[in-house]
Design a protein around this motif. Structure first.
Motif, PDB file in Angstrom:
ATOM      1  N   GLY A 119       0.803  -1.213  -0.034  1.00  0.00           N
ATOM      2  CA  GLY A 119       0.128  -0.025  -0.033  1.00  0.00           C
ATOM      3  C   GLY A 119       0.735   1.221   0.117  1.00  0.00           C
ATOM      4  N   ALA A 120       2.211   1.222   0.327  1.00  0.00           N
ATOM      5  CA  ALA A 120       3.003   2.324   0.466  1.00  0.00           C
ATOM      6  C   ALA A 120       3.987   2.428  -0.627  1.00  0.00           C
ATOM      7  CB  ALA A 120       3.799   2.157   1.685  1.00  0.00           C
ATOM      8  N   THR A 121       4.337   1.110  -1.346  1.00  0.00           N
ATOM      9  CA  THR A 121       5.432   1.348  -2.204  1.00  0.00           C
ATOM     10  C   THR A 121       4.900   1.932  -3.514  1.00  0.00           C
ATOM     11  OG1 THR A 121       4.947  -0.817  -2.864  1.00  0.00           O
ATOM     12  CG2 THR A 121       6.777  -0.668  -1.500  1.00  0.00           C
ATOM     13  N   THR A 122       5.828   2.492  -4.500  1.00  0.00           N
ATOM     14  CA  THR A 122       5.483   3.401  -5.535  1.00  0.00           C
ATOM     15  C   THR A 122       6.326   2.909  -6.829  1.00  0.00           C
ATOM     16  OG1 THR A 122       5.408   5.570  -6.475  1.00  0.00           O
ATOM     17  CG2 THR A 122       7.101   4.991  -5.002  1.00  0.00           C
ATOM     18  N   THR A 123       5.671   3.035  -8.115  1.00  0.00           N
ATOM     19  CA  THR A 123       6.161   3.058  -9.450  1.00  0.00           C
ATOM     20  C   THR A 123       6.880   4.390 -10.022  1.00  0.00           C
ATOM     21  OG1 THR A 123       4.289   3.349 -10.481  1.00  0.00           O
ATOM     22  CG2 THR A 123       4.867   0.997  -9.814  1.00  0.00           C
ATOM     23  N   TYR A 124       7.062   5.482  -8.940  1.00  0.00           N
ATOM     24  CA  TYR A 124       7.345   6.614  -9.334  1.00  0.00           C
ATOM     25  C   TYR A 124       8.956   6.524 -10.342  1.00  0.00           C
ATOM     26  CZ  TYR A 124       8.234  11.457  -9.270  1.00  0.00           C
ATOM     27  OH  TYR A 124       8.187  13.013  -9.724  1.00  0.00           O
ATOM     28  N   GLY A 125       9.901   5.562  -9.925  1.00  0.00           N
ATOM     29  CA  GLY A 125      10.986   5.204 -10.420  1.00  0.00           C
ATOM     30  C   GLY A 125      10.686   4.870 -12.008  1.00  0.00           C
ATOM     31  N   VAL A 126       9.666   4.098 -12.035  1.00  0.00           N
ATOM     32  CA  VAL A 126       9.528   3.572 -13.466  1.00  0.00           C
ATOM     33  C   VAL A 126       9.432   4.641 -14.595  1.00  0.00           C
ATOM     34  CG1 VAL A 126       8.144   2.046 -14.981  1.00  0.00           C
ATOM     35  CG2 VAL A 126       8.381   1.231 -12.478  1.00  0.00           C
ATOM     36  N   GLY A 127       8.652   5.654 -14.033  1.00  0.00           N
ATOM     37  CA  GLY A 127       8.100   6.661 -14.910  1.00  0.00           C
ATOM     38  C   GLY A 127       9.541   7.717 -15.215  1.00  0.00           C
ATOM     39  N   GLU A 128      10.455   7.889 -13.904  1.00  0.00           N
ATOM     40  CA  GLU A 128      11.715   8.368 -14.131  1.00  0.00           C
ATOM     41  C   GLU A 128      12.525   7.651 -15.379  1.00  0.00           C
ATOM     42  OE1 GLU A 128      12.643  10.670 -10.003  1.00  0.00           O
ATOM     43  OE2 GLU A 128      12.809   8.406  -9.966  1.00  0.00           O
ATOM     44  N   LEU A 129      12.572   6.251 -15.309  1.00  0.00           N
ATOM     45  CA  LEU A 129      13.251   5.762 -16.321  1.00  0.00           C
ATOM     46  C   LEU A 129      12.524   5.830 -17.720  1.00  0.00           C
ATOM     47  CD1 LEU A 129      14.326   2.097 -14.670  1.00  0.00           C
ATOM     48  CD2 LEU A 129      15.551   4.228 -14.789  1.00  0.00           C
ATOM     49  N   ILE A 130      11.345   5.771 -17.752  1.00  0.00           N
ATOM     50  CA  ILE A 130      10.729   5.946 -19.110  1.00  0.00           C
ATOM     51  C   ILE A 130      11.137   7.386 -19.637  1.00  0.00           C
ATOM     52  CG2 ILE A 130       8.681   6.588 -20.200  1.00  0.00           C
ATOM     53  CD1 ILE A 130       7.484   4.199 -18.537  1.00  0.00           C
ATOM     54  N   ARG A 131      11.156   8.475 -18.624  1.00  0.00           N
ATOM     55  CA  ARG A 131      11.456   9.834 -19.158  1.00  0.00           C
ATOM     56  C   ARG A 131      13.137   9.893 -19.268  1.00  0.00           C
ATOM     57  NH1 ARG A 131       9.803  13.023 -14.314  1.00  0.00           N
ATOM     58  NH2 ARG A 131      11.956  13.083 -13.855  1.00  0.00           N
ATOM     59  N   ALA A 132      13.725   9.262 -18.660  1.00  0.00           N
ATOM     60  CA  ALA A 132      15.261   9.023 -19.092  1.00  0.00           C
ATOM     61  C   ALA A 132      15.460   8.275 -20.459  1.00  0.00           C
ATOM     62  CB  ALA A 132      16.172   8.484 -18.092  1.00  0.00           C
ATOM     63  N   ALA A 133      14.943   7.506 -20.743  1.00  0.00           N
ATOM     64  CA  ALA A 133      14.836   6.818 -21.948  1.00  0.00           C
ATOM     65  C   ALA A 133      14.468   7.587 -23.254  1.00  0.00           C
ATOM     66  CB  ALA A 133      13.969   5.411 -22.014  1.00  0.00           C
ATOM     67  N   LEU A 134      13.323   8.509 -22.676  1.00  0.00           N
ATOM     68  CA  LEU A 134      12.688   9.623 -23.999  1.00  0.00           C
ATOM     69  C   LEU A 134      13.911  10.445 -24.343  1.00  0.00           C
ATOM     70  CD1 LEU A 134       9.291  10.185 -22.493  1.00  0.00           C
ATOM     71  CD2 LEU A 134       9.781   9.197 -24.771  1.00  0.00           C
ATOM     72  N   ASP A 135      14.761  10.948 -22.978  1.00  0.00           N
ATOM     73  CA  ASP A 135      15.848  11.929 -23.551  1.00  0.00           C
ATOM     74  C   ASP A 135      16.906  11.490 -24.502  1.00  0.00           C
ATOM     75  OD1 ASP A 135      14.664  13.699 -21.604  1.00  0.00           O
ATOM     76  OD2 ASP A 135      15.857  12.836 -20.093  1.00  0.00           O
ATOM     77  N   THR A 136      16.885   9.988 -24.508  1.00  0.00           N
ATOM     78  CA  THR A 136      17.954   9.583 -25.493  1.00  0.00           C
ATOM     79  C   THR A 136      17.540   9.570 -27.027  1.00  0.00           C
ATOM     80  OG1 THR A 136      17.321   7.195 -25.590  1.00  0.00           O
ATOM     81  CG2 THR A 136      18.696   7.753 -23.761  1.00  0.00           C
ATOM     82  N   GLY A 137      16.216   9.868 -27.210  1.00  0.00           N
ATOM     83  CA  GLY A 137      15.707   9.898 -28.566  1.00  0.00           C
ATOM     84  C   GLY A 137      15.182   8.794 -29.150  1.00  0.00           C
ATOM     85  N   VAL A 138      15.110   7.813 -28.326  1.00  0.00           N
ATOM     86  CA  VAL A 138      14.316   6.441 -28.992  1.00  0.00           C
ATOM     87  C   VAL A 138      12.910   6.588 -29.458  1.00  0.00           C
ATOM     88  CG1 VAL A 138      15.898   4.901 -27.535  1.00  0.00           C
ATOM     89  CG2 VAL A 138      13.651   5.703 -26.523  1.00  0.00           C
ATOM     90  N   ARG A 139      12.719   5.908 -30.141  1.00  0.00           N
ATOM     91  CA  ARG A 139      11.247   5.889 -30.705  1.00  0.00           C
ATOM     92  C   ARG A 139      10.465   4.869 -30.216  1.00  0.00           C
ATOM     93  NH1 ARG A 139      10.794   5.421 -37.147  1.00  0.00           N
ATOM     94  NH2 ARG A 139      12.292   3.773 -36.725  1.00  0.00           N
ATOM     95  N   ARG A 140      10.971   3.943 -29.214  1.00  0.00           N
ATOM     96  CA  ARG A 140      10.067   2.934 -28.998  1.00  0.00           C
ATOM     97  C   ARG A 140      10.735   2.471 -27.731  1.00  0.00           C
ATOM     98  NH1 ARG A 140      11.672  -0.647 -32.226  1.00  0.00           N
ATOM     99  NH2 ARG A 140      10.004  -0.123 -33.766  1.00  0.00           N
ATOM    100  N   ILE A 141       9.695   2.229 -26.570  1.00  0.00           N
ATOM    101  CA  ILE A 141      10.032   1.895 -25.485  1.00  0.00           C
ATOM    102  C   ILE A 141       9.362   0.746 -24.914  1.00  0.00           C
ATOM    103  CG2 ILE A 141      10.147   2.461 -22.884  1.00  0.00           C
ATOM    104  CD1 ILE A 141      10.506   5.351 -23.575  1.00  0.00           C
ATOM    105  N   LEU A 142      10.341  -0.507 -24.558  1.00  0.00           N
ATOM    106  CA  LEU A 142       9.635  -1.579 -24.176  1.00  0.00           C
ATOM    107  C   LEU A 142       9.660  -1.720 -22.438  1.00  0.00           C
ATOM    108  CD1 LEU A 142       8.735  -4.527 -24.563  1.00  0.00           C
ATOM    109  CD2 LEU A 142      11.044  -5.463 -24.788  1.00  0.00           C
ATOM    110  N   VAL A 143       8.589  -1.899 -22.090  1.00  0.00           N
ATOM    111  CA  VAL A 143       8.570  -1.892 -20.405  1.00  0.00           C
ATOM    112  C   VAL A 143       8.489  -3.248 -20.126  1.00  0.00           C
ATOM    113  CG1 VAL A 143       7.526  -1.197 -18.403  1.00  0.00           C
ATOM    114  CG2 VAL A 143       7.592   0.564 -20.146  1.00  0.00           C
ATOM    115  N   GLY A 144       9.450  -3.842 -19.273  1.00  0.00           N
ATOM    116  CA  GLY A 144       9.282  -5.289 -18.859  1.00  0.00           C
ATOM    117  C   GLY A 144       8.561  -5.356 -17.619  1.00  0.00           C
ATOM    118  N   CYS A 145       7.534  -6.151 -17.441  1.00  0.00           N
ATOM    119  CA  CYS A 145       7.002  -6.155 -16.065  1.00  0.00           C
ATOM    120  C   CYS A 145       6.930  -7.504 -15.531  1.00  0.00           C
ATOM    121  CB  CYS A 145       5.345  -5.931 -16.332  1.00  0.00           C
ATOM    122  SG  CYS A 145       4.863  -4.332 -16.733  1.00  0.00           S
ATOM    123  N   GLY A 146       7.173  -7.625 -13.995  1.00  0.00           N
ATOM    124  CA  GLY A 146       7.575  -8.861 -13.293  1.00  0.00           C
ATOM    125  C   GLY A 146       8.380  -8.601 -12.184  1.00  0.00           C
ATOM    126  N   ASP A 147       8.053  -9.541 -11.163  1.00  0.00           N
ATOM    127  CA  ASP A 147       8.861  -9.343 -10.101  1.00  0.00           C
ATOM    128  C   ASP A 147       8.789  -7.939  -9.248  1.00  0.00           C
ATOM    129  OD1 ASP A 147       9.939 -11.988 -10.466  1.00  0.00           O
ATOM    130  OD2 ASP A 147      11.673 -10.786 -11.626  1.00  0.00           O
TER     131      ASP A 147
END
Length: 396
Positions: A119-147
């Motif tokens: 109830g307290a943990t967050t996926t905020y860091g996932v969004g930060e990684l997506i934003r960092a990936a966008l900074d590289t100029g890629v056209r596709r981001i694959l998000v792996g879900c699990g664990d």
């Protein structure tokens, strides 16, 4: 005579990576058949090790950076930029693709046992990684879900990407899945505009859904430390999350019970609301391995996972390996840290065994997992070879 072995395990959660599990099994095979031809095929399922494995398979690289961990504190993490060595199962080359592994920043292994509260943990860091990936100029981001160690429906990820999640009084919600019951409105005006021009793909288990009796909070909440009361609290919050997402964003899919919406504590639903495509993890992740052809060449296929039970056929690695092996008539041996209800019913698995030779504490088993897996492989293979050498009807 058995001489060619395909070793295709998943990792053992919080213990062995898929590569370490494959190495341990291979060591056991070679104790029995020293000149064996062993094809190591460590398999990722979107969880721990996915970014590293895909970077290695395509000649890409990892990008290290700090981000917000599941408890809200900074952690060292990474995402991958894929190379051109292979495709990624999505219909085109991989050179303009980044891989964000949610477990690398919001995984259960990053939450100490004494602090496990989904109830307290967050996926905020996932969004930060997506934003960092966008900074590289890629056209596709694959998000792996699990664990995952979270159950916030991807709310934290959306906040990191610029969405505002507001309560009835117009105040921003704190992080954590327990807050979702208070969500009243989503303001999407601040979402990163680059998302609209980037293909967002989610590699997930399609059996995991967000809401209902088989919803992610009920199925996986207890594994992440939720009490029965918290399970109900999280379930109600995710129901409200799906309702508000569908009302306030241009959602075109069923967020309540659509395939994969419950992936990683509901991260699948949150990203789907941003336009992501939810795809079977095996459809996306196994293409680059030429898995079917490699299984077909083997005299025996060995697979493994932490637990073999009734959930294994619902999108777990051993079930997928067994299914593909059977398309080519290959026999399958499965090894597991624990054997639960339904272990004997996994389609395509011809024989299975647990790796523990005697009762032992979980902490000891985790530390000794590699040794135990090697020993169990040796024992199982000796039994197989003994049976193969017996004359028909012997002992009957």
């Amino acid at each position: 005579m058995l001489t060619r072995f395909a070793v295709a395990p998943s990792g053992f959660k919080e213990s062995l990576s898929a590569q370490a599990a494959a190495d341990a099994i291979a060591a056991g095979v070679r104790r029995v058949v020293p000149d064996a031809e062993v094809d190591l095929i460590p398999l990722v399922d979107g969880g721990e090790g996915t970014a590293r494995a895909l970077a290695s398979a395509t000649g890409g690289r990892l990008v290290a950076l700090p981000a917000t961990g599941p408890l809200g504190e900074p952690v060292g993490t990474h995402f991958a930029l894929l190379g051109t060595g292979s495709g990624t199962g999505i219909g085109s080359g991989s050179a303009d693709t980044a891989v964000v592994e949610m477990a690398a920043v919001a995984g259960l292994s990053l939450v100490p046992h004494g602090l496990r509260d989904p109830g307290a943990t967050t996926t905020y860091g996932v969004g930060e990684l997506i934003r960092a990936a966008l900074d590289t100029g890629v056209r596709r981001i694959l998000v792996g879900c699990g664990d995952s160690g979270t159950s916030d429906g991807g709310a934290g990820a959306l906040q990191a990407l610029g969405a505002r999640l507001l309560d009835e009084d117009g105040f921003e919600l704190p992080q954590g899945g327990r807050e979702l019951i208070r969500l009243h409105h989503i303001d999407p005006k601040g979402l990163d505009p680059r998302l609209a021009h980037t293909e967002l793909l989610v590699a997930c288990n399609p059996y995991n859904v967000l809401c209902g009796e088989r919803g992610v909070a009920r199925v996986f909440g207890p594994q992440k430390g939720a009490t029965p009361a918290q399970v109900e609290e999280l379930s109600a919050g995710l129901e409200n999350w799906a309702y508000v997402l569908t009302r306030d964003l241009p959602v075109t899919c069923d967020l309540y019970g659509g395939p994969g919406t419950g992936a990683s504590g509901g991260l699948g639903a949150g990203l789907a609301a941003l336009g992501a495509r939810l795809l079977s993890r095996f459809e996306v992740l196994l293409d680059h391995l030429d898995l079917d052809a490699r299984l077909a060449r083997a005299d025996l296929v060995l697979t493994a996972e932490g637990a073999l039970d009734h959930q294994t056929p619902r999108g777990k690695v051993p079930a997928e390996v067994a299914r593909r092996a059977k398309l080519n008539g290959r026999p399958v041996l499965a090894l597991a840290g624990t054997l639960g209800e339904g272990a004997h019913t996994v389609p395509g698995v011809d024989a299975f065994t647990g790796i523990l030779p005697a009762p032992m504490a979980l902490a000891e088993a985790l530390v000794r997992a590699s040794e135990l897996l090697t020993d169990a492989t040796e024992r199982a293979l000796r039994m197989i070879l003994l049976g193969a050498g017996l004359p028909r009807g012997a002992g009957v």
